[in-house]
Design an enzyme around this catalytic site. Sequence first.
Site, PDB file in Angstrom:
ATOM      1  N   GLN A 199       0.813  -1.211   0.000  1.00 27.12           N
ATOM      2  CA  GLN A 199       0.000   0.000   0.000  1.00 27.12           C
ATOM      3  C   GLN A 199       0.851   1.268   0.000  1.00 27.12           C
ATOM      4  OE1 GLN A 199      -3.287   0.786  -1.006  1.00 27.12           O
ATOM      5  NE2 GLN A 199      -3.411  -1.234  -0.111  1.00 27.12           N
ATOM      6  N   CYS A 251     -10.227  -6.996   3.551  1.00 26.01           N
ATOM      7  CA  CYS A 251      -9.248  -8.017   3.969  1.00 26.01           C
ATOM      8  C   CYS A 251      -8.587  -7.649   5.286  1.00 26.01           C
ATOM      9  CB  CYS A 251      -8.165  -8.241   2.920  1.00 26.01           C
ATOM     10  SG  CYS A 251      -8.786  -8.931   1.401  1.00 26.01           S
ATOM     11  N   LYS A 278      -0.568  -2.543  -7.798  1.00 27.00           N
ATOM     12  CA  LYS A 278      -1.021  -1.390  -7.014  1.00 27.00           C
ATOM     13  C   LYS A 278      -0.216  -0.140  -7.365  1.00 27.00           C
ATOM     14  CE  LYS A 278      -3.238  -3.972  -3.471  1.00 27.00           C
ATOM     15  NZ  LYS A 278      -3.318  -4.440  -2.104  1.00 27.00           N
TER      16      LYS A 278
HETATM   17  C1  LIG Z   1      -3.229  -5.558  -1.533  1.00 25.76           C
HETATM   18  C2  LIG Z   1      -2.499  -5.798  -0.302  1.00 25.76           C
HETATM   19  C3  LIG Z   1      -1.911  -7.047  -0.055  1.00 25.76           C
HETATM   20  C4  LIG Z   1      -2.044  -8.206  -0.994  1.00 25.76           C
HETATM   21  O1  LIG Z   1      -1.499  -7.946  -2.246  1.00 25.76           O
HETATM   22  P1  LIG Z   1      -1.717  -9.000  -3.426  1.00 25.76           P
HETATM   23  O2  LIG Z   1      -1.246  -8.287  -4.647  1.00 25.76           O
HETATM   24  O3  LIG Z   1      -3.184  -9.298  -3.466  1.00 25.76           O
HETATM   25  O4  LIG Z   1      -0.906 -10.202  -3.098  1.00 25.76           O
HETATM   26  C5  LIG Z   1      -1.204  -7.191   1.116  1.00 25.76           C
HETATM   27  N1  LIG Z   1      -1.068  -6.186   1.998  1.00 25.76           N
HETATM   28  C6  LIG Z   1      -1.622  -4.976   1.787  1.00 25.76           C
HETATM   29  C7  LIG Z   1      -1.418  -3.886   2.791  1.00 25.76           C
HETATM   30  C8  LIG Z   1      -2.359  -4.736   0.637  1.00 25.76           C
HETATM   31  O5  LIG Z   1      -2.911  -3.545   0.438  1.00 25.76           O
END
Ligand SMILES: *Cc1c(COP(=O)(O)O)cnc(C)c1O
Length: 404
Positions: free
Chosen positions: A201, A362, A224
Site C-alpha cells: 500500500q 481483507c 497497485k
Molecule cells: C493488496 C495488499 C496485499 C495483498 O497484495 P496482493 O497483490 O493481493 O498479493 C497485502 N497487503 C496490503 C497492505 C495490501 O494492500
Amino acid sequence: MFDTDKIRKDFPILSREVNGKPLVYFDNAATSQTPKQVIDVIVDYYSNFNANIHRGVHTLSQEATDKYEAARHTIQKHFNAKHAHEIIYTAGTTNSINLVANGFASLLEKGDEIIVSALEHHSNIVPWQMLCEKTGAVLKVIPMNQNGELLMEEYDKLLNENTKLVFVNHISNALGTINPIKEIIDKAHKHGAAVLIDGAQSCPHIKPDVQALDVDFYVASAHKMCGPTGVGMLYGKEEWLNKLPPYQGGGEMIAEVSFEKTTYAGLPHKFEAGTPNICGGIAFGAAIDYMNTIGFETIANYEHELLEYATKKLLEIEGLKIYGTAKNKTSVVSFNLEGIHPYDVGTILDKMGIAVRTGHHCAQPIMDYFKIPGTIRASFAFYNTKQEIDALVEGVKKAQRMLS
Ligand SMILES: *Cc1c(COP(=O)(O)O)cnc(C)c1O
C-alpha cells in the site's frame, strides 16, 4: 503545477463510461489503473520477443532475458537495494510473504515470538498463524488507538529476547495509516529480530529506500503501482535470503540435479522456480519508470491535497463517520453513513459510475475493533481530481437520501 488532464490521457480506461456516467475510479487501494506506457510494453512483449528466458541461445530468448533482468535492475534501483540478486520476482505481496513465512518454518522453535500489528491485511496475518502452528511460535499483536495509530509503548513491551520476527505494513490498506516503520525496525533490531515490511500500500505513494530503512524484507505488488496483476517482488537482505531455504522446487532454481542429490542455484534464482511472469516483470519495471517520471514527491503532495479536500467535503455530510484519522495518513478515506449498510451505498455509487470498495478490506480485525461490518473506502491516486471527489460527495448524499 500538476497537470492531471495530461496525466489522465495516459490512462485509456479513465475515459470510459460506467452505467452511462463517466467512470470515477476510487478503488486504487485494491488495484491501480494502467497507463498506456505500460500497456505498450505488454503489447510489445507479446508482439516482438515472447520467449522463455535464461535457457535459450536463440535471439528471442536472449532479448526476453535481457529485458527481464533489466527490469530487475530498475526495481533494485527504485528500492535502493544493494544487489540486484536481492530482488526476487514473485506473484505479488501475498506470494512474497508466504515465501518468507515458509522459509522461517525451519528457523523458528517452540516459544519463539512473532509480532504483527492490529492494522494488518489478512495476507499478513494468516501466513504467520500457519507458521506458528507449524513451529509452536507465538503470535503477538501491537494494538492501535481509535485513530488507527499503533501504540508504540505497547510495541516496546512486546519486544523481548524471544522475538524473532516483526511484520508490519508500511501503510494500512483499510485506514490509510502510515506506520512509523523506521522506529519499528530499529527497535526490533535491538532485540535481534528480523523485520518484514508489507509495502503493497505504500509503494503507490512513497519511494522506500531499503538500505536507509535497514529493513530485512520488503514486499510489494506491481498492480497497485500502475503495473499488471500477478507479479510483485520480495526484497531481502542477501544474508537473510541465503539463510532461507527455497520455497518451491522446479526448473530454474537448481544448480545440479540427480536422483541422489540436488544443489540449489544462487540468488535470485533459488527462489524463482519455473517459468516466471516474464512479461509481467518487464511491465513492472515500466510501471516504476512511469511513476518516477511523474515523481513520488509530486504524487505524494497532490494526493495529500485530494485527501484533505475529500475529508473536509465528506465530513460536511451529516451522519458520516470517517474511520482512520491518524495524523500521518495516505489518500484513503474509509467511512460509513449512520444506520446504512456500506454495501448499499457502494451499489448506488456504482450506478453513478463511481467505483469504491465496500466491506472489510481483507482486514477483519480492524472492523471488529470498531465494531462495524465494514466501511465504504474511497482511495485516491494521482490521476484522480477534485471534480471526481465532488461527484463522490454528491453520490453519497444521494445514497443517503434514498436509503434513509
Ligand atoms: C493488496 C495488499 C496485499 C495483498 O497484495 P496482493 O497483490 O493481493 O498479493 C497485502 N497487503 C496490503 C497492505 C495490501 O494492500
